[in-house]
Design a protein around this motif. Sequence first.
Motif, PDB file in Angstrom:
ATOM      1  N   ALA A 169       0.828  -1.203   0.000  1.00  0.00           N
ATOM      2  CA  ALA A 169       0.000   0.000   0.000  1.00  0.00           C
ATOM      3  C   ALA A 169       0.863   1.255   0.000  1.00  0.00           C
ATOM      4  O   ALA A 169       0.648   2.174  -0.800  1.00  0.00           O
ATOM      5  CB  ALA A 169      -0.927  -0.018   1.213  1.00  0.00           C
ATOM      6  N   ASP A 170       1.868   1.292   0.903  1.00  0.00           N
ATOM      7  CA  ASP A 170       2.679   2.507   1.053  1.00  0.00           C
ATOM      8  C   ASP A 170       3.519   2.791  -0.179  1.00  0.00           C
ATOM      9  O   ASP A 170       3.662   3.940  -0.594  1.00  0.00           O
ATOM     10  CB  ASP A 170       3.591   2.384   2.281  1.00  0.00           C
ATOM     11  CG  ASP A 170       2.794   2.455   3.574  1.00  0.00           C
ATOM     12  OD1 ASP A 170       1.582   2.723   3.481  1.00  0.00           O
ATOM     13  OD2 ASP A 170       3.370   2.228   4.649  1.00  0.00           O
ATOM     14  N   ALA A 171       4.115   1.744  -0.746  1.00  0.00           N
ATOM     15  CA  ALA A 171       4.988   1.946  -1.908  1.00  0.00           C
ATOM     16  C   ALA A 171       4.163   2.040  -3.192  1.00  0.00           C
ATOM     17  O   ALA A 171       4.721   2.204  -4.266  1.00  0.00           O
ATOM     18  CB  ALA A 171       6.001   0.810  -2.004  1.00  0.00           C
ATOM     19  N   ARG A 172       2.839   1.902  -3.049  1.00  0.00           N
ATOM     20  CA  ARG A 172       1.936   1.950  -4.207  1.00  0.00           C
ATOM     21  C   ARG A 172       2.398   1.011  -5.303  1.00  0.00           C
ATOM     22  O   ARG A 172       2.550   1.411  -6.473  1.00  0.00           O
ATOM     23  CB  ARG A 172       1.846   3.366  -4.764  1.00  0.00           C
ATOM     24  CG  ARG A 172       1.440   4.326  -3.693  1.00  0.00           C
ATOM     25  CD  ARG A 172       0.614   5.417  -4.255  1.00  0.00           C
ATOM     26  NE  ARG A 172       0.123   6.240  -3.153  1.00  0.00           N
ATOM     27  CZ  ARG A 172      -0.766   7.178  -3.286  1.00  0.00           C
ATOM     28  NH1 ARG A 172      -1.268   7.416  -4.463  1.00  0.00           N
ATOM     29  NH2 ARG A 172      -1.171   7.867  -2.252  1.00  0.00           N
ATOM     30  N   ILE A 173       2.650  -0.235  -4.917  1.00  0.00           N
ATOM     31  CA  ILE A 173       2.997  -1.238  -5.919  1.00  0.00           C
ATOM     32  C   ILE A 173       1.777  -1.383  -6.817  1.00  0.00           C
ATOM     33  O   ILE A 173       0.683  -1.673  -6.344  1.00  0.00           O
ATOM     34  CB  ILE A 173       3.376  -2.564  -5.246  1.00  0.00           C
ATOM     35  CG1 ILE A 173       4.658  -2.363  -4.432  1.00  0.00           C
ATOM     36  CG2 ILE A 173       3.540  -3.669  -6.276  1.00  0.00           C
ATOM     37  CD1 ILE A 173       5.110  -3.573  -3.647  1.00  0.00           C
ATOM     38  N   PRO A 174       1.954  -1.110  -8.121  1.00  0.00           N
ATOM     39  CA  PRO A 174       0.778  -1.014  -8.985  1.00  0.00           C
ATOM     40  C   PRO A 174       0.109  -2.370  -9.196  1.00  0.00           C
ATOM     41  O   PRO A 174       0.779  -3.388  -9.330  1.00  0.00           O
ATOM     42  CB  PRO A 174       1.345  -0.482 -10.301  1.00  0.00           C
ATOM     43  CG  PRO A 174       2.775  -0.875 -10.286  1.00  0.00           C
ATOM     44  CD  PRO A 174       3.203  -0.905  -8.846  1.00  0.00           C
ATOM     45  N   PHE A 175      -1.217  -2.320  -9.222  1.00  0.00           N
ATOM     46  CA  PHE A 175      -1.985  -3.532  -9.474  1.00  0.00           C
ATOM     47  C   PHE A 175      -2.141  -3.671 -10.975  1.00  0.00           C
ATOM     48  O   PHE A 175      -3.214  -3.470 -11.531  1.00  0.00           O
ATOM     49  CB  PHE A 175      -3.345  -3.414  -8.788  1.00  0.00           C
ATOM     50  CG  PHE A 175      -3.884  -4.746  -8.380  1.00  0.00           C
ATOM     51  CD1 PHE A 175      -3.673  -5.205  -7.089  1.00  0.00           C
ATOM     52  CD2 PHE A 175      -4.582  -5.535  -9.266  1.00  0.00           C
ATOM     53  CE1 PHE A 175      -4.161  -6.437  -6.701  1.00  0.00           C
ATOM     54  CE2 PHE A 175      -5.072  -6.769  -8.879  1.00  0.00           C
ATOM     55  CZ  PHE A 175      -4.857  -7.225  -7.590  1.00  0.00           C
ATOM     56  N   ALA A 176      -1.024  -3.990 -11.621  1.00  0.00           N
ATOM     57  CA  ALA A 176      -1.043  -4.032 -13.087  1.00  0.00           C
ATOM     58  C   ALA A 176      -0.170  -5.169 -13.574  1.00  0.00           C
ATOM     59  O   ALA A 176       0.697  -5.647 -12.844  1.00  0.00           O
ATOM     60  CB  ALA A 176      -0.517  -2.715 -13.648  1.00  0.00           C
ATOM     61  N   ASN A 177      -0.407  -5.590 -14.801  1.00  0.00           N
ATOM     62  CA  ASN A 177       0.486  -6.582 -15.382  1.00  0.00           C
ATOM     63  C   ASN A 177       1.819  -5.919 -15.679  1.00  0.00           C
ATOM     64  O   ASN A 177       1.865  -4.737 -16.005  1.00  0.00           O
ATOM     65  CB  ASN A 177      -0.120  -7.152 -16.671  1.00  0.00           C
ATOM     66  CG  ASN A 177      -1.202  -8.161 -16.362  1.00  0.00           C
ATOM     67  OD1 ASN A 177      -1.099  -8.920 -15.393  1.00  0.00           O
ATOM     68  ND2 ASN A 177      -2.247  -8.164 -17.166  1.00  0.00           N
ATOM     69  N   PRO A 178       2.921  -6.672 -15.561  1.00  0.00           N
ATOM     70  CA  PRO A 178       4.233  -6.082 -15.845  1.00  0.00           C
ATOM     71  C   PRO A 178       4.360  -5.723 -17.327  1.00  0.00           C
ATOM     72  O   PRO A 178       3.639  -6.262 -18.168  1.00  0.00           O
ATOM     73  CB  PRO A 178       5.214  -7.197 -15.477  1.00  0.00           C
ATOM     74  CG  PRO A 178       4.429  -8.355 -15.012  1.00  0.00           C
ATOM     75  CD  PRO A 178       2.982  -8.067 -15.163  1.00  0.00           C
ATOM     76  N   ASP A 179       5.292  -4.819 -17.628  1.00  0.00           N
ATOM     77  CA  ASP A 179       5.591  -4.501 -19.025  1.00  0.00           C
ATOM     78  C   ASP A 179       6.088  -5.767 -19.716  1.00  0.00           C
ATOM     79  O   ASP A 179       6.717  -6.608 -19.071  1.00  0.00           O
ATOM     80  CB  ASP A 179       6.687  -3.428 -19.104  1.00  0.00           C
ATOM     81  CG  ASP A 179       6.184  -2.103 -18.549  1.00  0.00           C
ATOM     82  OD1 ASP A 179       4.952  -1.899 -18.563  1.00  0.00           O
ATOM     83  OD2 ASP A 179       7.008  -1.300 -18.078  1.00  0.00           O
ATOM     84  N   PRO A 180       5.823  -5.860 -21.041  1.00  0.00           N
ATOM     85  CA  PRO A 180       6.209  -7.090 -21.755  1.00  0.00           C
ATOM     86  C   PRO A 180       7.678  -7.467 -21.547  1.00  0.00           C
ATOM     87  O   PRO A 180       7.996  -8.641 -21.382  1.00  0.00           O
ATOM     88  CB  PRO A 180       5.922  -6.744 -23.220  1.00  0.00           C
ATOM     89  CG  PRO A 180       4.865  -5.689 -23.157  1.00  0.00           C
ATOM     90  CD  PRO A 180       5.101  -4.916 -21.894  1.00  0.00           C
ATOM     91  N   GLN A 181       8.574  -6.446 -21.535  1.00  0.00           N
ATOM     92  CA  GLN A 181       9.997  -6.824 -21.418  1.00  0.00           C
ATOM     93  C   GLN A 181      10.337  -7.354 -20.028  1.00  0.00           C
ATOM     94  O   GLN A 181      11.315  -8.071 -19.856  1.00  0.00           O
ATOM     95  CB  GLN A 181      10.924  -5.646 -21.803  1.00  0.00           C
ATOM     96  CG  GLN A 181      11.018  -4.535 -20.785  1.00  0.00           C
ATOM     97  CD  GLN A 181       9.975  -3.423 -21.024  1.00  0.00           C
ATOM     98  OE1 GLN A 181       8.981  -3.637 -21.709  1.00  0.00           O
ATOM     99  NE2 GLN A 181      10.216  -2.261 -20.459  1.00  0.00           N
ATOM    100  N   ASP A 182       9.497  -7.012 -19.026  1.00  0.00           N
ATOM    101  CA  ASP A 182       9.747  -7.507 -17.670  1.00  0.00           C
ATOM    102  C   ASP A 182       9.014  -8.823 -17.389  1.00  0.00           C
ATOM    103  O   ASP A 182       9.248  -9.449 -16.362  1.00  0.00           O
ATOM    104  CB  ASP A 182       9.265  -6.483 -16.621  1.00  0.00           C
ATOM    105  CG  ASP A 182      10.028  -5.183 -16.723  1.00  0.00           C
ATOM    106  OD1 ASP A 182      11.175  -5.230 -17.215  1.00  0.00           O
ATOM    107  OD2 ASP A 182       9.485  -4.143 -16.311  1.00  0.00           O
ATOM    108  N   LEU A 183       8.119  -9.183 -18.306  1.00  0.00           N
ATOM    109  CA  LEU A 183       7.219 -10.297 -17.997  1.00  0.00           C
ATOM    110  C   LEU A 183       7.924 -11.607 -17.634  1.00  0.00           C
ATOM    111  O   LEU A 183       7.593 -12.211 -16.614  1.00  0.00           O
ATOM    112  CB  LEU A 183       6.223 -10.523 -19.152  1.00  0.00           C
ATOM    113  CG  LEU A 183       5.174 -11.593 -18.861  1.00  0.00           C
ATOM    114  CD1 LEU A 183       4.222 -11.145 -17.774  1.00  0.00           C
ATOM    115  CD2 LEU A 183       4.404 -11.966 -20.116  1.00  0.00           C
ATOM    116  N   PRO A 184       8.923 -12.050 -18.431  1.00  0.00           N
ATOM    117  CA  PRO A 184       9.547 -13.339 -18.085  1.00  0.00           C
ATOM    118  C   PRO A 184      10.120 -13.348 -16.654  1.00  0.00           C
ATOM    119  O   PRO A 184       9.901 -14.299 -15.908  1.00  0.00           O
ATOM    120  CB  PRO A 184      10.658 -13.489 -19.129  1.00  0.00           C
ATOM    121  CG  PRO A 184      10.230 -12.645 -20.267  1.00  0.00           C
ATOM    122  CD  PRO A 184       9.487 -11.484 -19.657  1.00  0.00           C
TER     123      PRO A 184
END
Lengths: 413, 116
Positions: A169-184
């Motif tokens: 919550a504090d670091a606001r880790i986004p609730f999103a899919n990672p970017d394609p280059q980070d996905l693996p």
Amino acid sequence: MTPNAVTESARATAEAVARDSYGRLVAWLASVGGDVAAAEDALADAFVKALEHWARDGLPEAPEAWLLTAARRRLIDGARREATRGRAAEEIARAIEEAAADDDARNTIPDDRLRLMFICAHPAIDPAIRTPLMLQTALGVDAKRIAAAFLASPSAMAQRLVRAKRKIADARIPFANPDPQDLPARLGAVLDAVYAAFGADFDDAGGARQPFAEEALFLARLAARLAPDEPEPLGLVALMAFIHARAPARRAGGAYVPFDAQDTTRWDADLMAEAEEALGRAAAFQAPGRYQLEAAIQSAHVTRRMQGVDTREDVVRLYDRLIARAPSIGARVARAAALVAAGRAPDAISALDGIPPSKAATHQPYWAARAEAEAMLGLASADDSYARAIGLSTDEAARRFLARRRGAARKGG
Amino acid sequence: MQYLLFLYGDEDAFHSLPDEEQARIVGAHQAYAQALSEAGSMVAGNALAHPREGKIVRDRLGAAQAEDGPFTDAKEQLGGYYIIEADDLDEALDWASKCPAAETGTIEVRPVWRIA
């Protein structure tokens, strides 16, 4: 129905919904609020309300939607109360209402559990807490049970979980899919955390306990379904299904039964079929990874037992590829054990000699493999290596098995 | 950091086991002690004689008294101990989980308090 029966049926329905959709509901609530802990609290509150209401008014037609509405209301109230402290909370409350309106229009609750898993295994989260976090948020596993399995006190584990959620919550880790280059890499972290739930130190010769095998399989199947364009989740499903299929045959009257002595009719045929199917689908991607290679090793072992084909050199070669990709101590020791199985004890010993003594000192499979290689060559040092393998075992059945092997080596020498 | 592992178990149950089972358990402890030593984590360890061989000392009203004992109704008694060197509690718990006594009895893990 008597009042008791009504309560009982409300409870049974609540439990069934909890099993099937706990993670889905947490994921949805957390995705709009950005706060996993608040989502869990709101859902817990909704379950309490559900038990009261359902026992009194009868079961709703759509229990999951009922729970979501109740949890959402609670989350909005919470955000409104916080609103005096800042505008952000008001925005969250509005976002929850808007998202709810969208979903009501489609009349479905989206399955955001993979994103929830990405958050649990986010680089900002301590790797040691990722697996407990995933078991709790995606499956609702009780913190006490998690603590027991991870050798921690319930209060220490609860505290570490709370701290991790506060960080999200504090670091606001986004609730999103990672970017394609980070996905693996990000997907790799998710799968590692799932495999750790299965039993990180799992080893056929060690016979470790696996308290979360079913949960881990569930999560891996989920990841494979929600990331259909990736082969590694399928590889992990295959790997764990192969290992779990053999669980019924691994013990006979409390004694540990090694792979080669197992009664293959006691292997779970459905899980074996699922494993082969998943591995086949993964292979079609032509993008091998760590879990696919480990599953392929399992498949080669199974082929040898089921079809009588000698695959032992194939296993060694698969380990070579695995180590080139992920040079862990566990993989290097397992390769040495494969060399012993292929009758190449001197090669096994030189492979084991290449592992730093500081890493080997507390690694049970290292000493088990070393003992077997030394015993095969009739070396007196086997006795000592067996002793160390026994001393490092966590499991009574494994200790007995190794003691028997040690006795046999003494007689042979 | 040192940790003391107290090994609690049913002493009578152990002594009523067949000889070869007792020998196997002793062997498992020897292997465990060896693994601890080779990893540089062993400080000390011993098995204790049966509680009936023990005495209890209390100082009451300035006079020390020795009595037979301990006599407890507890199913498990202190049967042995290890003192180990570990970096932290997690490592100590990991060693405790490998102790053969964990299988049938209970192990209490306590950090040794350092008086500076």
